[in-house]
Structures are given as C-alpha cells and as structure tokens.
Motif scaffolding. Structure first.
Motif, PDB file in Angstrom:
ATOM      1  N   GLU A 108       0.825  -1.209   0.000  1.00  0.00           N
ATOM      2  CA  GLU A 108       0.000   0.000   0.000  1.00  0.00           C
ATOM      3  C   GLU A 108       0.860   1.260   0.000  1.00  0.00           C
ATOM      4  O   GLU A 108       0.593   2.212  -0.748  1.00  0.00           O
ATOM      5  CB  GLU A 108      -0.931   0.012   1.212  1.00  0.00           C
ATOM      6  CG  GLU A 108      -1.891   1.179   1.204  1.00  0.00           C
ATOM      7  CD  GLU A 108      -2.869   1.124   2.362  1.00  0.00           C
ATOM      8  OE1 GLU A 108      -3.218   2.215   2.840  1.00  0.00           O
ATOM      9  OE2 GLU A 108      -3.255   0.023   2.776  1.00  0.00           O
ATOM     10  N   GLN A 109       1.924   1.282   0.807  1.00  0.00           N
ATOM     11  CA  GLN A 109       2.815   2.444   0.851  1.00  0.00           C
ATOM     12  C   GLN A 109       3.528   2.607  -0.492  1.00  0.00           C
ATOM     13  O   GLN A 109       3.684   3.726  -0.986  1.00  0.00           O
ATOM     14  CB  GLN A 109       3.842   2.283   1.972  1.00  0.00           C
ATOM     15  CG  GLN A 109       3.269   2.430   3.359  1.00  0.00           C
ATOM     16  CD  GLN A 109       4.276   2.067   4.435  1.00  0.00           C
ATOM     17  OE1 GLN A 109       5.085   1.157   4.264  1.00  0.00           O
ATOM     18  NE2 GLN A 109       4.220   2.785   5.553  1.00  0.00           N
TER      19      GLN A 109
ATOM     20  N   GLN B 235       1.051   4.052  -2.897  1.00  0.00           N
ATOM     21  CA  GLN B 235       0.833   5.468  -2.619  1.00  0.00           C
ATOM     22  C   GLN B 235       1.989   6.309  -3.143  1.00  0.00           C
ATOM     23  O   GLN B 235       1.778   7.381  -3.714  1.00  0.00           O
ATOM     24  CB  GLN B 235       0.640   5.698  -1.118  1.00  0.00           C
ATOM     25  CG  GLN B 235      -0.683   5.216  -0.594  1.00  0.00           C
ATOM     26  CD  GLN B 235      -0.796   5.341   0.922  1.00  0.00           C
ATOM     27  OE1 GLN B 235       0.172   5.590   1.619  1.00  0.00           O
ATOM     28  NE2 GLN B 235      -2.008   5.171   1.416  1.00  0.00           N
ATOM     29  N   ARG B 236       3.202   5.841  -2.954  1.00  0.00           N
ATOM     30  CA  ARG B 236       4.361   6.581  -3.471  1.00  0.00           C
ATOM     31  C   ARG B 236       4.351   6.633  -4.993  1.00  0.00           C
ATOM     32  O   ARG B 236       4.676   7.654  -5.591  1.00  0.00           O
ATOM     33  CB  ARG B 236       5.663   5.953  -2.970  1.00  0.00           C
ATOM     34  CG  ARG B 236       5.950   6.277  -1.540  1.00  0.00           C
ATOM     35  CD  ARG B 236       7.319   5.836  -1.151  1.00  0.00           C
ATOM     36  NE  ARG B 236       7.582   6.224   0.232  1.00  0.00           N
ATOM     37  CZ  ARG B 236       8.740   6.110   0.801  1.00  0.00           C
ATOM     38  NH1 ARG B 236       9.767   5.611   0.140  1.00  0.00           N
ATOM     39  NH2 ARG B 236       8.912   6.487   2.044  1.00  0.00           N
TER      40      ARG B 236
ATOM     41  N   HIS C 206       1.738   9.111  -6.035  1.00  0.00           N
ATOM     42  CA  HIS C 206       2.242  10.455  -5.762  1.00  0.00           C
ATOM     43  C   HIS C 206       3.251  10.882  -6.834  1.00  0.00           C
ATOM     44  O   HIS C 206       3.195  12.012  -7.332  1.00  0.00           O
ATOM     45  CB  HIS C 206       2.889  10.509  -4.373  1.00  0.00           C
ATOM     46  CG  HIS C 206       3.491  11.828  -4.038  1.00  0.00           C
ATOM     47  ND1 HIS C 206       2.731  12.941  -3.755  1.00  0.00           N
ATOM     48  CD2 HIS C 206       4.787  12.235  -3.981  1.00  0.00           C
ATOM     49  CE1 HIS C 206       3.528  13.970  -3.531  1.00  0.00           C
ATOM     50  NE2 HIS C 206       4.780  13.564  -3.655  1.00  0.00           N
TER      51      HIS C 206
END
Length: 87
Positions: free
Chosen positions: A5-6, A9-10, A13
């Motif tokens: 998930e991280q 997200q990165r 972004h």
C-alpha cells in the motif's frame, strides 16, 4: 520495508507529481506561443496561417523565448526568419 500500500501510494504520488510538472510546462509553452502570435498580430495585423502553425508546433521554451525576441524587432514579417530558426 515498505508495504504494498505504501509503495502504491508513493507510485501514485510520483505519477501525479510528474503529470503536474508536465502540465505546468505545457502551460508555459502555450503561453509563450500565444504571446509570440499576439505580438505579431499587434504589429502586423495578419499573420499567415502557416507561420501560426509553425509557432504552435514548437515545444522548446528556449527556442520560443528567442522567437519572441525576434518577433518584437522587425519592420516587416519578411524580416522574421521564424521558420528557419535554429537551422
């Protein structure tokens, strides 16, 4: 270690950041193209469609900056070598 998930997200972004930067650059290009055409139309009334299309096809800001400078000084459109600039 990043979770999936991280990492996602990165990645999102980064993609958004690149899209925004590309949009800003495109906006600068379009504004400079419009400025060149406006100066030419104010100085010479009519601008040949072929010249307007050539200016609209240029995507490099340094080249557009130089063309803008060339657009403000000549007495006639014939003096502007916009089509052969950089060749």
């Amino acid at each position: 270690m990043l979770s999936i998930e991280q990492g996602n997200q990165r990645a999102v972004h980064l993609v958004l950041k690149l899209a925004i930067e590309e949009g800003i650059e495109l906006g600068r290009i379009e504004a400079k193209q419009a400025s060149i055409l406006k100066v030419l139309r104010l100085r010479f009334d009519a601008v040949p469609e072929s010249l307007a299309e050539e200016i609209d096809s240029i995507r490099e800001l340094p080249r557009l900056d130089e063309l803008f400078e060339k657009a403000v000084t000549p007495e006639t459109l014939d003096e502007i070598d916009l089509l052969n600039h950089g060749n």
